[in-house]
Design an enzyme around this catalytic site. Structure first.
Site, PDB file in Angstrom:
ATOM      1  N   HIS A 191      15.650 -57.574  36.422  1.00  0.00           N
ATOM      2  CA  HIS A 191      16.357 -58.033  37.595  1.00  0.00           C
ATOM      3  C   HIS A 191      17.563 -58.769  36.899  1.00  0.00           C
ATOM      4  CE1 HIS A 191      13.534 -58.652  40.745  1.00  0.00           C
ATOM      5  NE2 HIS A 191      14.422 -58.311  40.938  1.00  0.00           N
ATOM      6  N   GLU A 428      12.633 -31.987  46.416  1.00  0.00           N
ATOM      7  CA  GLU A 428      13.019 -31.931  45.057  1.00  0.00           C
ATOM      8  C   GLU A 428      11.789 -31.565  43.544  1.00  0.00           C
ATOM      9  OE1 GLU A 428      13.072 -36.239  44.740  1.00  0.00           O
ATOM     10  OE2 GLU A 428      11.606 -36.104  46.114  1.00  0.00           O
ATOM     11  N   ASP A 452      15.117 -34.896  40.329  1.00  0.00           N
ATOM     12  CA  ASP A 452      13.636 -34.733  40.426  1.00  0.00           C
ATOM     13  C   ASP A 452      13.435 -32.992  40.033  1.00  0.00           C
ATOM     14  OD1 ASP A 452      11.732 -36.631  39.559  1.00  0.00           O
ATOM     15  OD2 ASP A 452      12.015 -37.344  41.640  1.00  0.00           O
ATOM     16  N   CYS A 499      21.413 -35.313  47.565  1.00  0.00           N
ATOM     17  CA  CYS A 499      21.184 -37.244  47.571  1.00  0.00           C
ATOM     18  C   CYS A 499      21.305 -37.308  45.986  1.00  0.00           C
ATOM     19  CB  CYS A 499      20.536 -38.022  48.083  1.00  0.00           C
ATOM     20  SG  CYS A 499      18.667 -37.371  47.624  1.00  0.00           S
TER      21      CYS A 499
HETATM   22  C1  PEP Z   1      16.031 -37.464  43.261  1.00  0.00           C
HETATM   23  O1  PEP Z   1      15.515 -37.189  42.554  1.00  0.00           O
HETATM   24  O2  PEP Z   1      16.938 -36.607  42.990  1.00  0.00           O
HETATM   25  C2  PEP Z   1      16.449 -38.379  44.309  1.00  0.00           C
HETATM   26  C3  PEP Z   1      17.135 -38.765  44.971  1.00  0.00           C
HETATM   27  O3  PEP Z   1      15.205 -39.599  43.701  1.00  0.00           O
HETATM   28  P1  PEP Z   1      14.992 -40.862  42.663  1.00  0.00           P
HETATM   29  O4  PEP Z   1      15.831 -40.015  42.303  1.00  0.00           O
HETATM   30  O5  PEP Z   1      14.805 -41.585  43.836  1.00  0.00           O
HETATM   31  O6  PEP Z   1      13.468 -39.840  42.415  1.00  0.00           O
HETATM   32 MG    MG Z   2      12.918 -37.972  43.277  1.00  0.00          MG
END
Ligand code: PEP
Ligand code: MG
Length: 585
Positions: A191, A428, A452, A499
């Protein structure tokens, strides 16, 4: 002589200031057996210290500007909620009564029982939440002992150095001009780390013994980008530090001027530039940095930062807050992605040797359907207030998607909801990437989670330092997979975004544009930079660029080619400082 130390990157930024040592020693407690007649007053002594601790935290929160939002406010509220948590207080009161011991002993023994139970737990989130309980325990002990909760009035440009720091102390010090932070221990999910990021305080943690290497008033330089600190820089180093500070301040100012640019290439290809947020309050920063939508709201923090899972009402209010503050095309709420090594307080850790391959993401949600249905209800109710999309993490096959859609439809039926909420999945896992064409027929949009996807495609643990040299989006296998997903989605007329971290990496922008991506979603700080890059390139040249890149056979060749080709094609128009960033990509 100067000392340079390397720690964990926590909060970006650069700071140069004077050391203020925060020396909160652990309170030493001894056991005292109580005369039964004193038990009642001992309970009162404990409860008054809890009350006083709560007043102190409330006071710190009230000192903030009422307009202020952000993670730090959320975390102060979380601390207040913990101090109001009857279960924890009752356990300590019961220990005073049943064992007839002093309040200090009861507090430490209840907390050490809890820590004993978590001893073999490897889950970082659980450990960090336990740390929060400890900080509060220390605060209560200081109040029982009548130790003043001093926050020294710091001079301008003070850099805090501590063994460890509680999030509440960090907010209080920040309001007293702390401009940087360096600690012996701490990790990026604590935190305190989240508060540092939220307040924009450059911070480096995990420096092991920085407390022993500094003296109060010493000059210290913090580089929150590289996770480096320099204590007592030499004249030459100091000139370099000052130069870095000036450059950083100028760049921040300049970057914000790019925030209002449209997400569009020179030849008119629109690519939406959206924000990834971890906490609802971040939506304000997203607006300020020019986000054109929320491409992914990771809801894990909402679930892992409290002792209990949030109720439907808690979630509804939180999602509504994001939706009502951000009047943009869409808010993408990702359903819970916990499991594996990410578990909230109060739940057991993942069993098995490969938690990343275990009960994670949608597998966890379908296994705990009650929790999933609650989250879906909250999202659907919040969708009355704006355009919401549901994003499902860790999908590996089509049956999971059908199951999710059935649950969403049933829930919408229960709510008599006439809103149509779009449903998309994260691509992913390689099996989902390979089946992207068939998956696209089942959903409204796809979002490629490159973090991922890289991990599972290359068999490289994303948090293992020993193999981090292999973790790169430039690996040709990863690039071919991403290109294939984008092509398959477009062939089915389904929008596709990226993303993962790759979306915010300067040198990856032309690659993803050339592959045909519709949306790039990233941490808020990267948004102005990516918008500026988009405004310097063309879709046509990006396509040619991708064609060449996909002929290459190794990650090293790709990285070299990308750096070289970007310089050649766009070196004259892309701002110089971004070209430097590319070397770090
Ligand atoms: C990813 O795996 O690219 C993703 C955006 O999700 P996270 O980083 O939350 O696993
Ligand atoms: Mg992910």
């Amino acid at each position: 002589m100067s000392v340079e130390l390397k720690g964990v990157v926590i909060s970006p930024g650069v700071a140069l200031g004077k050391v203020v040592l925060l020396d909160r020693f652990k309170t030493i407690v001894e056991k005292r057996r109580l005369n039964p007649a004193l038990v009642e007053s001992e309970k009162q002594r404990f409860l008054s210290a809890v009350e006083k601790s709560k007043e102190q935290v409330v006071f710190i929160r009230e000192k903030l500007d009422p307009k202020e939002t952000g993670d730090h406010v959320h975390i102060l509220n979380f601390n207040i909620m913990m101090l109001e948590d009857e279960i924890l207080c009752e356990e300590i009161v019961r220990t005073i009564e049943s064992e007839q011991v002093n309040a200090e002993w009861a507090i430490t023994s209840v907390l050490s029982r809890k820590s004993e139970a978590f001893k073999n737990v490897e889950d970082i989130y659980m450990k960090e939440r336990l740390a929060d309980i400890y900080y509060l325990g220390e605060r209560i002990l200081r109040n029982i002992r009548g130790i003043q909760d001093d926050i020294p009035d710091l001079g301008q440009d003070s850099v805090l150095v501590a063994h460890d720091i509680s999030p509440v102390d960090l907010v209080a010090f920040a309001k007293h001009h702390a401009i940087g932070l360096a600690t012996d221990v701490g990790g990026s999910t604590s935190h305190s780390a989240i508060v540092a990021k939220s307040l924009g305080i450059p911070a480096v943690m995990g420096l092991e013994d920085v407390m022993l290497k500094v003296s109060p008033g010493a000059l210290i330089f913090i580089d929150g980008f590289k996770g480096i600190i320099i204590i007592n820089p030499t004249e030459k180093e100091l000139r370099e530090c000052r130069k870095r500070l000036r450059e950083y301040q100028a760049l921040e100012k300049k970057l914000l001027t790019y925030a209002s640019l449209p997400g569009k290439t020179i030849d008119g290809r629109e690519v939406k530039v959206s924000a990834n947020i971890e906490i609802s309050d971040e939506v304000n920063l997203a607006v300020c940095y020019g986000a054109e939508g929320i491409g992914m709201y990771r809801t894990e923090f909402l679930f892992t930062s409290t002792v209990y899972f949030p109720t439907e009402e808690d979630q509804f209010e939180d999602y509504k807050k994001v939706i009502s503050r951000f009047h943009q095309p869409h808010i993408t709420i990702r359903t819970l992605d916990i499991g594996g090594d990410k578990f909230p307080v109060g739940m057991g850790p993942s069993k098995g040797l490969n938690p990343a391959l275990g009960l994670r993401g949608i597998r966890f949600s379908l296994n705990d359907e009650k929790t999933f249905r609650t989250q879906v209800r909250a999202i659907l109710r919040a969708s009355e207030f704006g355009k919401v999309r549901i994003l499902v993490p860790m999908v590996s096959n089509i049956l999971e998607i059908r199951e999710v859609k059935k649950i969403i439809e049933e829930t919408a039926g229960e709510l008599n909801s006439r809103n149509s909420v779009e449903v998309g999945v994260m691509i992913e896992i390689p099996s989902a990437a390979i089946m992207a064409s068939e998956i696209a027929e089942e959903v409204d949009f796809l979002s490629i989670g490159t973090n991922d996807l890289i991990q599972y495609t290359l068999a490289v643990d994303r948090v293992n330092d020993h193999v981090s040299y292999l973790f790169t989006p430039f690996n040709p296998a990863v690039l071919r997979l991403i290109k294939g997903v984008i092509e398959m989605a477009r062939a089915k007329g389904v929008p596709v975004s990226v993303c993962g971290e790759m979306a915010g990496q300067v040198s990856c922008v032309p690659l993803l544009v050339g592959m045909g991506v519709d949306e790039l979603s990233m941490n808020v700080h990267a948004i102005p930079k990516v918008k500026k890059i988009l405004n310097c390139i063309t879709e046509r040249e990006s396509k040619e660029f991708v064609e060449q890149v996909l002929k290459l056979k190794t990650a090293v060749d790709v990285k070299d080619y990308v750096a070289h080709a970007i310089m050649e094609k766009w070196g004259a128009i892309i701002p110089g400082e971004f070209l430097q960033d590319m070397a770090a990509d």
